[in-house]
Structures are given as structure tokens and as C-alpha cells.
Design an enzyme around this catalytic site. Structure first.
Site, PDB file in Angstrom:
ATOM      1  N   GLY A 180       0.798  -1.215   0.000  1.00  0.00           N
ATOM      2  CA  GLY A 180       0.000   0.000   0.000  1.00  0.00           C
ATOM      3  C   GLY A 180       0.831   1.265   0.000  1.00  0.00           C
ATOM      4  O   GLY A 180       0.404   2.304   0.512  1.00  0.00           O
ATOM      5  N   GLY A 181       2.036   1.203  -0.582  1.00  0.00           N
ATOM      6  CA  GLY A 181       2.848   2.394  -0.724  1.00  0.00           C
ATOM      7  C   GLY A 181       3.268   3.033   0.585  1.00  0.00           C
ATOM      8  O   GLY A 181       3.504   4.245   0.631  1.00  0.00           O
ATOM      9  N   SER A 227       4.288  -5.727  -2.764  1.00  0.00           N
ATOM     10  CA  SER A 227       4.472  -4.311  -3.076  1.00  0.00           C
ATOM     11  C   SER A 227       5.315  -3.634  -1.986  1.00  0.00           C
ATOM     12  O   SER A 227       6.440  -4.052  -1.737  1.00  0.00           O
ATOM     13  CB  SER A 227       3.109  -3.636  -3.248  1.00  0.00           C
ATOM     14  OG  SER A 227       3.237  -2.376  -3.868  1.00  0.00           O
TER      15      SER A 227
END
Length: 601
Positions: free
Chosen positions: A134-135, A213
């Protein structure tokens, strides 16, 4: 007497029902913890799993503990009833992502899924510790239900929350806010598992960390942190590597971002003390409002202004991981030695670059999206160069080199081919080349266990909006198969019920077995030997597995893009930045004169 017998019979029936619905409970070092038992089904097989939800592993990071390393929660004063998820950490709302219904700054919780099956080893179940993506700004452990993966693979799954955004990564270069709190939260949660997972039937010596991610990048960074020695033995990185370009990543501090927040709260920013006092007193709702406003403005400058990510804080991250990777062929250090001591499974999806399409227009119009030659030459490629090398002088030679590399010379101006080249460009820069570089560095030893995968299939329902012309899996698409499609279709796809096609369930079954085999034995092929043999990733062969409707083995994944981005482009930039004419290099030579017979002097 008849009434007594009848009453006794009813009592025994009730006792039997109570025992059959016995509440799962563990006696940990911290005190008694109770959970709940749930039933799950995968491919017609029914399982039972014990869930322990919302267990606090750290004290609430509020008040004086805001912008400080996490503190252990400590023992429970009474039995802890772990049947509800804890709050997710404060975060903005991103398009196409699940909205967290319950957020609060008191958010440092973990969730444990324990299969009701005999462990594969007498020492207990292998443990898989998941770090969400989620960055570094959104997400939570709530989203990832580990019940199916736990049951099919017969392992314990742990999911966690960690601090996000400014609250997780503010770094002003001193003890008031030294940064990387989100990474330290992950580390403390790993310590909690090491000290307490035996009470849940887990084997603390068989812990695997995995993530996707930004969670994948977190896994890689935890693998560079020597203080984690003994807390895990394997790492799985899904679509995120150490050198992945990211706003604000690996800088020395993010004081400019801190000032942006303070200014937008109408605070004085004359001194750092003013800034930190403002941010410490602000409500977390106000902090998130600044992020949301920047995102909603649609401007990239505003979005970058609020970006906070892991920094080189001198403690958790002492050196630039990117520079360490570049020097790893000839130099080593304590961090790299620890990195190579952990077994690694690393990979990316087929069309990771398609995630960039959401920046180019409405999701509903992506099927008709076309990219012109002018847009490619004057927007996408120069914009990429500015983002990657903003602090360098980059000549037009580099721009032309990139144009040449990302052009289909049989159809150089075809808008449909150009849009494919565009997603290849973003995929190579942000995912493929960093993935290969990291695995090459990891495999550059004689006794390491390293594996690489490429997840290809275009799924029936991709996680992110995906136009029909994209052929392969987008960013995040492997998460459904990894977790056995155990998600809420209403939240993700706005439909009440969904069953994936049978071939996807078969793929999911194989993926879960590879992942949990690796967690159990350090080898994705064992103990289940019915799978296609996944070869080790070695520098001479560079073999890897391709996941699809039918899996296969290939070699030299993204070898050309990795060479291009990690060696050729930096070399050309360096050469053109320091270019000298022959005259400048060797001094001006005197002009020679020659006579009519050709004699020169």
C-alpha cells in the site's frame, strides 16, 4: 425419577454441545488469549481454523509515543478476548482499494490463524508472517484473511498492522522523530512472534516473512537488518525490491514533507521545533486530511509533497540499499551478509507496468486508451528520466536511447503498440529490473537458496481495473491465488458472490503449496514433490518458474531490461555528464602544414 433422568439427559446434551463448540484458548507468556474457530472451504475440502484477532503487540503510539519507536505492549491484566480485528492505522482513501472502516492511531495489532491439523513437524507448525503493501501509506492486516492459506498449507499465518505515512515514517534527523517507525513496528511484531508463537503451536525457528508491493520492499529491508537474526529464516518478496524507485525512499530525512504538513495546518515553520510541535499536537484526522487533499487535487507535485517512506536513519537503515546492491559484486558489509543468510523467493507479475494506467485517465476509458509518439517522446520518457535522475544532468542522448529501446520498430508510430511499450517501460523500471538485480545479488554466493518466479495469467477478475488489451497479470493479481481467494467480493468487486474459474483455483492450490513448502523446508518443492520442479536461481543459468494455466520453467528473466537500466543507462549518463572533447582531454594540438608534395611539418 423420570424428571431427573430427563433433566440429566438435557444437561449432558448441553455439556456435549458446549465441548464441541469449545472456545480456542492459549496460555502465552503474556497471559491467556481466547479466540474463535471458523470453517473454510477450498475446492470442496472443508477445514477448521482457529483465529486470534486484534492482539496488541505494542503500546498505542499516541501522545509522547507518537513519532517514537514502538514499545512492547506487555502482559495482559486479564484474559484477552481476541475475536475482533483491531483498528487499522490512519490512512487516506485511495481509488480502487478497500476502505478501512475502523481506523485509529492505536492500531498496532496482529492476527493469528492456526490450522486445526497436526503440524508437519514435532516442533510445531511453520509460521508465515505477512506484511501488507500500500505504498507505505494505506492497507492493514484485516484485508488479508489467512484462514484458507493456513488450512491448505497447514501452517500458521500472522498478519499485522504497522504505522503508515507521516505517522510511520517522519524523519527530521533527531530523536524527536528519527523515522522508520513502520519498519520498527514490523520488527517488534516479529519479536512478539518469536517469543509467543509456541503457545499457539508454532515453531519459532521456522518463520517465513512475506509481503507484497511496499510489504515486499519491507520484507527485503527486514532482510538487511542484522538485529533480526534468529527471528526468521526465509523471505518471500512479491512485486517489490530494494531498488524500486519510490517517492522519498532512502533520503536522509523528509523535513520538506514535514513542513508541507505544518504549513497546511497553518502552523509556523520557522524552526524544526515549531514543525515537530505542530505535528505532535495535530489530530491524526487532520494529518490524513492533508494527504487526502493532496491526492484529490490531482497534482503530482502535491502528491509527492506528502509522500513519506523509509529513510536512511543511521539505525535501521545505515546505508543506501540501492548503493549496496550496486557495489555488491566487489564489496560486502554486515547487512549484505545477513541478507544472503536468509533464503529468498522473489518475483513479479507479467504486466506490472499496467498499474501506471490509472494515472492516465478514468478506469472506464482504459480499453480505448492510445498513446501517441509525441506523448511517448515528450511526456512519458522525459517524465521518467526526471523522476529517476532529477538530481543529475541528463543529456538528450539518454532520452533518445530510451526512445529507441521502447519502440517497436516494425510499427514505430502505432498507438496500440506504443501503449504496450509504455507499460513495458514502467514495468521494467519499477519492478522487473529491481527484481532481477536483487536476486542476482542474493544468489552471488555459493551456499544460498534463491528462487525467482514470474506470475503471468490474466485473471478473470483482476485486482485493479485492467483494460482488455493488457495480456498478463497486473500488480497485486497474485494475492488472490496466494490467499486462496479468501476475500470479500463485495468490497473488491462490488458483487455479492464470486467463484473463480476452476483453472484459477487449481493455480491457487499450486501457489499455496509452493509458498507453504518454502515456509516448512526452505525449498518450494518439498515436501510436496508432485509440483513442477522449481529450480534454484543461479547466476550462470538464471532459471525461474513461470506461473500460468500451466506452469513452466524458463531462463534469464528480464535480462535485457536489467542490463539496460542497471548498467547501460547509468554508464551513458555518467559518460555524457563528464563528456570532454578530444581537444580538452589531450590538449590543443598545433596545426600542421603540408607542402604540395605531401610533406607535413
Amino acid at each position: 425419577m423420570a424428571h431427573f433422568v430427563k433433566g440429566l439427559t438435557i444437561f449432558l446434551i448441553l455439556i456435549n454441545q458446549y465441548q464441541s463448540a469449545e472456545v480456542p484458548s492459549v496460555a502465552s507468556k503474556l497471559g491467556s488469549i481466547t479466540g474463535e474457530t471458523k470453517s473454510v472451504t477450498f475446492q470442496g475440502n472443508k477445514y477448521q481454523v482457529d483465529r486470534y484477532l486484534g492482539i496488541p503487540y505494542a503500546k498505542p503510539p499516541t501522545g509522547d509515543l507518537r513519532f517514537q519507536p514502538p514499545q512492547p505492549f506487555g502482559p495482559f491484566s486479564e484474559t484477552y478476548n481476541a475475536v475482533d480485528f483491531g483498528a487499522s492505522c490512519p490512512q487516506p482513501i485511495y481509488p480502487f482499494m478497500p476502505v478501512e472502516k475502523k481506523t485509529d492511531e492505536d492500531c498496532l495489532f496482529l492476527n493469528i490463524y492456526v490450522p486445526r491439523q497436526k503440524p508437519d513437524e514435532p516442533s510445531g507448525h511453520a509460521v508465515m508472517f505477512f506484511i501488507h503493501g500500500g505504498g507505505f501509506s494505506i492497507g492493514s492486516g484485516v484485508i488479508y484473511d489467512g484462514a484458507v492459506l493456513s488450512s491448505v498449507g497447514n501452517v500458521i499465518i500472522v498478519t499485522i498492522n504497522y504505522r503508515l505515512g507521516l505517522l510511520g515514517f517522519l524523519d527530521i534527523g533527531n530523536e524527536k522523530a528519527s523515522g522508520n517507525f513502520g519498519l520498527l513496528d514490523q520488527h517488534l511484531a516479529l519479536q512478539w512472534v518469536n517469543e509467543n508463537i509456541d503457545a499457539f503451536g508454532g515453531d519459532k525457528d521456522r518463520v517465513t516473512i512475506f509481503g507484497e508491493s511496499a510489504g515486499s520492499m519491507s520484507v527485503a529491508m527486514q532482510m538487511l537488518y542484522p538485529s533480526n537474526k534468529g527471528l526468521f529464516r526465509n523471505g518471500i518478496t512479491q512485486s517489490g525490491a530494494l531498488s524500486l524507485p519510490f517517492p522519498g525512499l532512502y533520503v536522509e530525512n523528509n523535513i520538506d514533507a514535514a513542513k508541507y504538513y505544518a504549513k497546511n495546518m497553518s502552523c509556523t515553520v520557522d524552526t524544526l521545533a515549531d514543525v515537530i510541535n505542530c505535528l505532535k499536537e495535530a489530530s491524526h484526522e487532520n494529518i490524513i486530511r492533508i494527504v487526502q487533499d493532496a491526492m484529490d487535487s490531482g497534482g503530482m507535485d502535491a502528491a509527492y509533497s506528502v509522500s513519506t517512506a523509509p529513510t536512511i536513519d543511521g539505525k535501521f537503515i545505515r546505508h543506501s540499499p540501492e548503493e549496496m546492491l550496486q557495489k555488491a559484486e566487489t564489496e560486502t558489509c554486515e547487512e549484505l551478509k545477513f541478507f544472503r543468510s536468509i533464503r529468498l523467493m522473489n518475483g513479479v507479475n507479467g504486466n506490472e507496468g499496467a498499474s501506471a494506467l490509472l494515472m492516465l485517465g478514468d478506469a472506464e476509458n482504459l480499453d480505448d486508451l492510445e498513446i501517441t509518439r509525441e506523448q511517448m517522446n515528450t511526456e512519458h520518457i522525459p517524465g521518467t528520466l526526471a523522476f529517476l535522475y532529477g538530481n543529475k544532468t541528463v543529456s538528450d542522448v539518454v532520452n533518445q536511447l530510451m526512445i529507441s529501446e521502447y519502440t517497436d520498430w516494425e510499427n514505430p508510430d502505432d498507438p496500440k503498440r506504443l501503449r504496450e511499450q509504455m507499460i513495458n517501460l514502467y514495468g521494467d523500471i519499477y519492478f522487473n529490473a529491481p527484481c532481477v538485480e536483487m536476486s542476482r545479488v542474493h544468489a552471488n554466493e555459493t551456499d544460498v537458496e534463491s528462487y525467482v518466479y514470474n506470475f503471468l495469467p490474466r485473471l478473470d477478475k483482476p485486482l485493479l481495473p485492467l483494460p482488455k488489451w493488457v495480456k498478463y497479470a497486473n500488480h497485486g493479481d497474485e494475492l488472490g491465488p496466494v490467499f486462496g481467494y479468501n476475500f470479500d467480493p463485495q468490497v473488491l468487486f462490488n458483487i455479492s458472490e464470486y467463484t473463480p474459474p476452476e483453472w484459477e483455483l487449481d493455480l491457487s492450490n499450486r501457489i499455496m503449496k509452493y509458498w507453504t513448502n518454502f515456509a516448512k523446508t526452505g525449498d518450494p518443492n518439498k515436501p510436496d514433490s508432485k509440483l513442477l520442479a522449481w529450480p534454484k536461481y543461479e547466476l550462470d543459468s538464471q532459471s525461474y518458474i513461470k506461473f500460468n494455466r500451466e506452469d513452466s520453467i524458463d531462463q534469464y528473466f528480464s535480462a535485457r531490461p536489467t542490463e539496460f537500466w542497471k548498467k547501460i543507462v547509468p554508464a551513458v549518463i555518467d559518460a555524457t555528464e563528464h563528456a570532454q572533447t578530444v581537444t580538452e582531454q589531450f590538449g590543443k594540438k598545433e596545426e600542421q602544414t603540408c607542402d604540395k608534395d605531401g610533406n607535413c611539418g
